[in-house]
Design a protein around this motif. Structure first.
Motif, mmCIF file in Angstrom:
data_model
loop_
_atom_site.group_PDB
_atom_site.id
_atom_site.type_symbol
_atom_site.label_atom_id
_atom_site.label_comp_id
_atom_site.label_asym_id
_atom_site.label_seq_id
_atom_site.Cartn_x
_atom_site.Cartn_y
_atom_site.Cartn_z
ATOM 1 N N CYS A 2 0.953 -1.297 0.024
ATOM 2 C CA CYS A 2 0.233 0.027 -0.123
ATOM 3 C C CYS A 2 0.787 1.095 0.002
ATOM 4 O O CYS A 2 1.783 1.509 0.933
ATOM 5 N N LEU A 10 -9.638 11.876 -6.112
ATOM 6 C CA LEU A 10 -9.700 10.405 -6.321
ATOM 7 C C LEU A 10 -10.147 10.421 -7.931
ATOM 8 O O LEU A 10 -9.259 9.632 -8.657
ATOM 9 N N LEU A 12 -12.006 8.836 -10.149
ATOM 10 C CA LEU A 12 -11.985 7.670 -11.011
ATOM 11 C C LEU A 12 -13.284 7.580 -11.219
ATOM 12 O O LEU A 12 -14.312 7.928 -10.422
ATOM 13 N N THR A 182 -7.690 -4.129 -6.777
ATOM 14 C CA THR A 182 -7.012 -2.611 -6.799
ATOM 15 C C THR A 182 -7.966 -1.666 -5.981
ATOM 16 O O THR A 182 -9.020 -1.763 -6.030
ATOM 17 N N SER A 184 -8.648 2.279 -4.677
ATOM 18 C CA SER A 184 -8.109 3.818 -4.339
ATOM 19 C C SER A 184 -8.900 4.401 -3.237
ATOM 20 O O SER A 184 -10.245 4.242 -3.259
ATOM 21 N N SER A 194 -4.545 11.091 -1.065
ATOM 22 C CA SER A 194 -5.407 9.948 -1.482
ATOM 23 C C SER A 194 -4.212 8.716 -1.598
ATOM 24 O O SER A 194 -2.954 9.046 -1.756
ATOM 25 N N ARG A 196 -3.299 4.513 -3.228
ATOM 26 C CA ARG A 196 -3.770 3.468 -4.372
ATOM 27 C C ARG A 196 -3.015 2.279 -3.843
ATOM 28 O O ARG A 196 -1.965 2.185 -3.416
#
Length: 364
Positions: A2, A10, A12, A182, A184, A194, A196
């Motif tokens: 991590c 973010l 996304l 995955t 986020s 943030s 990921r």
């Protein structure tokens, strides 16, 4: 693994083309509370279905814990079964964890194995309440206050995660076999950092299959979790190693005090702990304020290792109601309803955690 990348929003999309699983939530606390409730094993089996996620752990080939996390928990949830479909054996193994009604809804499932501790650490990167801290909470005593406060789910979640106005959002994706999970995460205010995370996934090796026989249930109890919390949190695991649940038919005792008693000669429900220092008994009388549902036709008594039951304490801390069932073979089911605070979806299904435990053999 991590790693925090950089400070940015973010940003996304809700779904990504070609993903087997795509989900998003603007507040991960409820999702985290369900995962922390089964945090007593390093590896977990994750079953992805059209109705949500089923995450299972096991310990000592004697106890399993399953978090049923329905898609209503998330703001967006999309599951696209991979093509070609998984082998029949994998689908059959996953379907064993579904109830009959859920099994008929869809046979399309994807099963993978994940390191649960790593997932919790990644989800908790901004809070500091990861796998290690949640493991310590299994032995904590109930939060001080009256039972009304204890049954305030939003308050318990704030206490469990430290409170505060900031919320962390999450997007999770899984592209299929051989790909990582995955994740986020970001501060929903848009002004914080943030991160990921990529969690390694593995082929499932199969979990212990413990099944409660609902047709042969000899003891069924539904009660507020605060009452069960009060009883189990008083027990020191260094002093007690065996826990016995005793049930007697309703006709064996008349109504009495609403609180647990230690003097009743034949209570309808008794929790007895024994160990190196002796034994202690906590009795419950026939009062609907305590035992909302009680079904027992014949006197029964089954014992379990207290170390196995202690794994349920984390889920008990943040649950609203508890269900205790034992079948004629002594298999114990402890189900904890994890009520979701601030629900916005009409008719949304609440998540719950199901512990299944084998009884101790006679003579131990």
């Amino acid at each position: 693994m991590c790693a925090i990348l950089k400070r940015h929003e973010l940003g996304l999309p809700l779904t990504i083309f070609g993903q087997v699983l795509s989900l998003q939530t603007n507040d991960i606390r409820y999702f985290l509370s369900l995962l922390k409730g089964i945090n007593f094993a390093s590896l977990a089996s994750m079953t992805i279905t059209t109705t949500g996620l089923i995450i299972t752990v096991e310990e000592a080939r004697s106890v399993t814990a399953t978090a049923w996390i329905f898609k209503d928990v998330f703001d967006d949830y999309t599951y696209t079964p991979p093509r070609p479909e998984p082998p029949a054996s994998a689908r059959s193994s996953a379907s064993l964890r579904l109830t009959p009604s859920q099994r008929t809804q869809s046979d399309a499932t994807t099963v993978l194995e994940i390191p649960l501790h790593s997932l919790l650490d990644c989800l908790s990167v901004f809070t500091g309440h990861g796998a290690a801290s949640s493991a310590k909470k299994r032995g904590v005593r109930p939060i001080d206050g009256d039972h009304d406060d204890l049954n305030d789910q939003a308050g318990r979640l704030d206490a469990y995660f430290g409170g505060g106005a900031k919320r962390t959002g999450m997007s999770m994706y899984y592209a299929g076999e051989g790909h990582p999970l995955t994740i986020s995460i970001a501060d929903t205010s848009g002004n914080g950092p943030s991160a990921r995370c990529e969690i390694s996934t593995f082929d499932p090796e199969g979990m212990l299959d413990i099944a409660l026989d609902y047709e042969q249930t000899v003891l069924k109890i539904i009660l507020k979790s605060s009452w069960l919390r009060e009883a189990l949190s008083e027990l020191d695991p260094k002093e007690y190693d065996k826990l016995t649940f005793v049930g007697n038919p309703l006709g064996a005792q008349a109504s009495g005090d609403a609180r647990p008693s230690r003097s009743s000669s034949k209570p309808i429900f008794r929790i007895m702990a024994s160990g190196s220092v002796g034994s202690t008994e906590m009795d419950y009388t026939n009062d609907r304020e305590v035992l909302e549902t009680f079904e027992c036709e014949d006197s029964v008594s089954f014992s379990y290792r207290f170390s196995h039951i202690r794994g349920a304490l984390a889920a008990l801390q943040t649950s609203d109601k508890s269900s205790l069932r034992i079948d004629n073979e002594g298999i114990l089911s402890l189900q904890f309803l994890m009520e979701q605070p601030n629900r916005t979806k009409q008719g949304a299904m609440q998540g719950y955690i199901d512990f299944l435990c084998l009884p101790m053999e006679e003579g131990f």
